[in-house]
Design a protein around this motif. Structure first.
Motif: not given
Ligand code: ADP
Length: 310
Positions: A262, A299, A302
């Motif tokens: 990421v 993730a 994000k």
């Protein structure tokens, strides 16, 4: 050093109190849109000061933050009934839109220390809004989770939490990752230490420590409605590392260029913290399942941060 605190609620005032008790900064300035609250908190904290230090504690408006070396952002709004997590996030981002601009106008050289929750997202929002390098916009991240982790391990081993080196990584929240595989007590791996003293870390023990760390905040909130002393002390600890250029290794959150798969996401890993803010990131050695869990945590953060409109 002068330290500003924007948001004089439970978290901001606890940080102010913890800082005053450490006696390591010259001035603390509390700012809140509720000026009467900021004044009352400043007065109350200043009455504790003569017992331990000579820190000046005042309430003021943004202009009083001029010259601050660190400004703690603890302002925020709480969830309205029926409000979604995203709606709450948008409202807190709106608070930061006001606050970050006001702070930087008067204290452009300050390091921003973010305490408002969800702290990783708010750290990323503050980084974007401020345009400052990520090393100067630091979220308290998992500093408190790591302290809880060490404290529970220390209790099991019968040693001081300060002799335990263990970090919680990723999100400050449900997806956080307890770094078991690289944890040490003294200079010995946790597993070896536990075996040497005859208190092995069985699956049950690990499970109960994991739950203790993960559910600590929920338990406290059930009992008293909010958590603030622990995070207040954690924030004071970060300020100490900056004010005294201690170069401590602390698990704090900043926007990190690359973690697992990421890019550009704020989360916690151990980092060296000193006068300029974060000096270096230390990506820990993890086992396969911890590495995967850190990737999932990154993730998820994000995805959440991308859903906010700024
Ligand atoms: P916590 O438990 O996280 O400290 P509180 O609700 O006790 O939460 O404190 C949050 C504080 O943030 C409140 O005192 C509130 O007045 C303050 N606040 C909210 N919005 C702003 C803003 N735009 N500027 C300054 N302070 C704000």
């Amino acid at each position: 050093m002068k330290v500003g605190i924007v948001g004089a609620g439970m978290v901001g005032s606890s940080a102010g109190y913890a800082l005053a008790m450490l006696g390591i900064v010259s001035d603390i300035v509390l700012v809140d849109r509720n000026a009467a609250l900021a004044l009352a908190q400043a007065e109350d904290i200043s009455h504790a000061v003569p017992f331990v230090s000579a820190t000046t504690v005042i309430a003021g408006d943004y202009a009083e933050l001029a010259g601050a070396g660190v400004v703690i952002l603890a302002a925020g709004v709480s969830q309205k009934p029926g409000e979604t997590r995203l709606e709450l996030l948008e409202r807190n981002a709106a608070v930061f839109r006001d606050v970050v601009g006001e702070v930087l106008r008067v204290a452009p050289d300050a390091i921003l220390l973010i305490a408002s929750n969800p702290v990783d997202i708010m750290t990323q929002v503050a980084t974007r809004l401020s345009g400052l390098p990520p090393q100067r916009v630091i979220g308290s991240g998992t500093i408190l989770d790591s302290a809880r982790f060490r404290s529970l391990i220390g209790r099991h081993l019968g040693i001081s939490p300060q002799s335990v080196h263990a970090y919680v990584l990723g999100e400050h929240g449900d997806s956080e990752v307890l770094g078991w595989s690289n944890a040490r007590a003294g200079s010995v791996s946790l597993k070896s230490f536990a075996e040497q003293i005859g208190s092995p870390l069985t699956e049950d023990v690990r499970q109960s420590i994991d739950e203790g760390v993960r559910n600590a905040a929920y338990k406290i909130i059930n009992g008293k409605g909010a958590t603030y002393y622990g995070i207040g002390a954690g924030l004071a600890r970060i300020v100490k590392a900056i004010a005294q250029d201690q170069r401590d290794v602390l698990s704090v959150s900043i926007v990190t260029p690359h973690i697992v798969d990421v890019e550009d996401v704020a989360l916690s890993v151990p980092r060296i913290v000193g006068a300029g803010g974060v000096i270096a990131d230390l990506i820990p050695e993890l086992d396969v399942s911890e590495y995967a869990a850190l990737g999932r945590s990154a993730a998820l953060l994000k995805e959440r941060v991308e859903s906010i409109t700024l």
